[in-house]
Design a protein around this motif. Structure first.
Motif, PDB file in Angstrom:
ATOM      1  N   GLY A 114      -2.130   4.639  -5.663  1.00  0.00           N
ATOM      2  CA  GLY A 114      -1.328   5.729  -5.103  1.00  0.00           C
ATOM      3  C   GLY A 114      -0.790   5.452  -3.708  1.00  0.00           C
ATOM      4  O   GLY A 114      -0.130   6.301  -3.125  1.00  0.00           O
ATOM      5  N   THR A 115      -1.039   4.270  -3.178  1.00  0.00           N
ATOM      6  CA  THR A 115      -0.531   3.918  -1.855  1.00  0.00           C
ATOM      7  C   THR A 115       0.506   2.813  -1.958  1.00  0.00           C
ATOM      8  O   THR A 115       0.614   2.136  -2.980  1.00  0.00           O
ATOM      9  CB  THR A 115      -1.667   3.452  -0.905  1.00  0.00           C
ATOM     10  N   ASN A 116       1.263   2.615  -0.886  1.00  0.00           N
ATOM     11  CA  ASN A 116       2.232   1.532  -0.812  1.00  0.00           C
ATOM     12  C   ASN A 116       1.655   0.432   0.061  1.00  0.00           C
ATOM     13  O   ASN A 116       1.202   0.697   1.175  1.00  0.00           O
ATOM     14  CB  ASN A 116       3.552   2.026  -0.234  1.00  0.00           C
ATOM     15  N   VAL A 117       1.667  -0.788  -0.468  1.00  0.00           N
ATOM     16  CA  VAL A 117       1.151  -1.958   0.248  1.00  0.00           C
ATOM     17  C   VAL A 117       2.093  -3.133  -0.001  1.00  0.00           C
ATOM     18  O   VAL A 117       3.001  -3.052  -0.820  1.00  0.00           O
ATOM     19  CB  VAL A 117      -0.290  -2.316  -0.192  1.00  0.00           C
ATOM     20  N   GLU A 118       1.827  -4.240   0.668  1.00  0.00           N
ATOM     21  CA  GLU A 118       2.652  -5.433   0.514  1.00  0.00           C
ATOM     22  C   GLU A 118       2.150  -6.302  -0.638  1.00  0.00           C
ATOM     23  O   GLU A 118       0.952  -6.528  -0.786  1.00  0.00           O
ATOM     24  CB  GLU A 118       2.622  -6.241   1.809  1.00  0.00           C
ATOM     25  N   LEU A 119       3.095  -6.785  -1.439  1.00  0.00           N
ATOM     26  CA  LEU A 119       2.824  -7.749  -2.501  1.00  0.00           C
ATOM     27  C   LEU A 119       3.509  -9.059  -2.132  1.00  0.00           C
ATOM     28  O   LEU A 119       4.703  -9.067  -1.802  1.00  0.00           O
ATOM     29  CB  LEU A 119       3.369  -7.257  -3.842  1.00  0.00           C
ATOM     30  N   VAL A 120       2.770 -10.148  -2.162  1.00  0.00           N
ATOM     31  CA  VAL A 120       3.331 -11.477  -1.964  1.00  0.00           C
ATOM     32  C   VAL A 120       3.148 -12.231  -3.274  1.00  0.00           C
ATOM     33  O   VAL A 120       2.036 -12.338  -3.789  1.00  0.00           O
ATOM     34  CB  VAL A 120       2.638 -12.226  -0.798  1.00  0.00           C
ATOM     35  N   TYR A 121       4.256 -12.740  -3.805  1.00  0.00           N
ATOM     36  CA  TYR A 121       4.280 -13.383  -5.129  1.00  0.00           C
ATOM     37  C   TYR A 121       4.768 -14.814  -4.952  1.00  0.00           C
ATOM     38  O   TYR A 121       5.909 -15.034  -4.529  1.00  0.00           O
ATOM     39  CB  TYR A 121       5.227 -12.589  -6.029  1.00  0.00           C
ATOM     40  N   ARG A 122       3.921 -15.782  -5.256  1.00  0.00           N
ATOM     41  CA  ARG A 122       4.249 -17.200  -5.120  1.00  0.00           C
ATOM     42  C   ARG A 122       4.181 -17.863  -6.503  1.00  0.00           C
ATOM     43  O   ARG A 122       3.121 -18.331  -6.911  1.00  0.00           O
ATOM     44  CB  ARG A 122       3.278 -17.878  -4.160  1.00  0.00           C
ATOM     45  N   PRO A 123       5.297 -17.894  -7.219  1.00  0.00           N
ATOM     46  CA  PRO A 123       5.277 -18.378  -8.603  1.00  0.00           C
ATOM     47  C   PRO A 123       4.933 -19.854  -8.759  1.00  0.00           C
ATOM     48  O   PRO A 123       4.512 -20.279  -9.833  1.00  0.00           O
ATOM     49  CB  PRO A 123       6.690 -18.089  -9.104  1.00  0.00           C
ATOM     50  N   GLU A 124       5.105 -20.656  -7.693  1.00  0.00           N
ATOM     51  CA  GLU A 124       4.804 -22.084  -7.775  1.00  0.00           C
ATOM     52  C   GLU A 124       3.576 -22.468  -6.955  1.00  0.00           C
ATOM     53  O   GLU A 124       3.295 -23.645  -6.764  1.00  0.00           O
ATOM     54  CB  GLU A 124       6.019 -22.895  -7.306  1.00  0.00           C
ATOM     55  N   GLY A 125       2.848 -21.460  -6.468  1.00  0.00           N
ATOM     56  CA  GLY A 125       1.662 -21.727  -5.673  1.00  0.00           C
ATOM     57  C   GLY A 125       1.948 -21.668  -4.183  1.00  0.00           C
ATOM     58  O   GLY A 125       3.022 -21.266  -3.749  1.00  0.00           O
ATOM     59  N   THR A 126       0.964 -22.077  -3.396  1.00  0.00           N
ATOM     60  CA  THR A 126       1.076 -22.059  -1.940  1.00  0.00           C
ATOM     61  C   THR A 126       1.365 -23.465  -1.441  1.00  0.00           C
ATOM     62  O   THR A 126       0.668 -24.412  -1.816  1.00  0.00           O
ATOM     63  CB  THR A 126      -0.234 -21.543  -1.313  1.00  0.00           C
ATOM     64  N   PRO A 175       8.769 -21.392  -3.116  1.00  0.00           N
ATOM     65  CA  PRO A 175       9.326 -20.042  -3.014  1.00  0.00           C
ATOM     66  C   PRO A 175       8.245 -18.970  -2.856  1.00  0.00           C
ATOM     67  O   PRO A 175       7.129 -19.114  -3.357  1.00  0.00           O
ATOM     68  CB  PRO A 175      10.078 -19.865  -4.335  1.00  0.00           C
ATOM     69  N   GLU A 176       8.652 -17.905  -2.168  1.00  0.00           N
ATOM     70  CA  GLU A 176       7.762 -16.756  -1.976  1.00  0.00           C
ATOM     71  C   GLU A 176       8.615 -15.498  -1.978  1.00  0.00           C
ATOM     72  O   GLU A 176       9.665 -15.452  -1.346  1.00  0.00           O
ATOM     73  CB  GLU A 176       7.031 -16.895  -0.640  1.00  0.00           C
ATOM     74  N   ARG A 177       8.142 -14.487  -2.708  1.00  0.00           N
ATOM     75  CA  ARG A 177       8.807 -13.184  -2.714  1.00  0.00           C
ATOM     76  C   ARG A 177       7.839 -12.172  -2.120  1.00  0.00           C
ATOM     77  O   ARG A 177       6.653 -12.165  -2.476  1.00  0.00           O
ATOM     78  CB  ARG A 177       9.160 -12.754  -4.132  1.00  0.00           C
ATOM     79  N   THR A 178       8.359 -11.311  -1.262  1.00  0.00           N
ATOM     80  CA  THR A 178       7.548 -10.268  -0.643  1.00  0.00           C
ATOM     81  C   THR A 178       8.252  -8.935  -0.840  1.00  0.00           C
ATOM     82  O   THR A 178       9.467  -8.831  -0.637  1.00  0.00           O
ATOM     83  CB  THR A 178       7.358 -10.548   0.862  1.00  0.00           C
ATOM     84  N   VAL A 179       7.483  -7.927  -1.241  1.00  0.00           N
ATOM     85  CA  VAL A 179       8.046  -6.595  -1.448  1.00  0.00           C
ATOM     86  C   VAL A 179       6.938  -5.559  -1.270  1.00  0.00           C
ATOM     87  O   VAL A 179       5.767  -5.829  -1.545  1.00  0.00           O
ATOM     88  CB  VAL A 179       8.695  -6.477  -2.855  1.00  0.00           C
TER      89      VAL A 179
END
Length: 134
Positions: free
Chosen positions: A78-90, A95-99
Motif C-alpha cells: 500500500g505504499t510507494n517505493v523505488e524499484l530498480v530493475y537490472r535485466p542483465e545483472g549488476t 542497463p538499469e530501469r528505476t521507477v
C-alpha cells in the motif's frame, strides 16, 4: 545479437535485494489508447496516450526474519517505493530501469507437496528512468 540469460537479473525494492528469492519477474510497459474513429472511417483509428506499467515478481518463500521476502514486502504493501530493475545483472555499462511503484497484492501459496512460494504485484507510478550502470 547476444543472448542474455535471466539468471543474472537483479531486482531491488526499496533498497532491498529480492533477487536471491526470485525465480520469475516481468516488466510491462503499455500506453493508454484513445479511439478517434469518425464518420466515414471503415476501420478504427487510435492515438497513444499516457504510459502505464507494472512489474510482477514471484519466488520461493524464505522465513529469514529480517531479509526474507515476507519481512521486506509486507510492511511496504500500500505504499510507494523505488524499484530498480537490472535485466542483465549488476555491472558497469549494463542497463538499469528505476521507477516508483505502488506495492500491491502480496500472495503466498502453500501446495501440499511442494515448497511455499510467493507473488507480488507492483504498479509503476510516474516516469521510468533508464540508465546504464556506472
Amino acid at each position: 545479437m547476444t543472448e542474455v540469460h535471466s539468471k543474472n537479473t537483479v531486482i531491488l525494492l526499496d533498497d532491498n535485494d529480492l533477487s536471491p528469492y526470485l525465480n520469475d519477474s516481468d516488466w510491462t510497459r503499455s500506453p493508454e489508447s484513445h479511439k478517434l474513429t469518425a464518420y466515414g472511417d471503415n476501420n478504427n483509428r487510435y492515438k497513444g496516450g499516457l504510459g502505464d506499467g507494472s512489474t510482477d515478481l514471484s519466488g520461493k518463500y524464505d522465513n529469514t526474519a529480517v531479509t526474507g521476502p515476507r519481512a521486506v514486502i509486507e510492511p511496504l504493501i500500500g505504499t510507494n517505493v523505488e524499484l530498480v530493475y537490472r535485466p542483465e545483472g549488476t555491472g558497469t555499462g549494463l542497463p538499469e530501469r528505476t521507477v516508483e511503484v505502488l506495492v500491491g497484492e502480496y500472495k503466498e501459496t502453500h501446495p501440499v507437496a511442494d515448497y511455499v512460494m510467493w507473488t507480488l504485484k507492483l504498479t509503476h507510478s510516474g516516469d521510468v528512468t533508464t540508465t546504464t550502470q556506472t
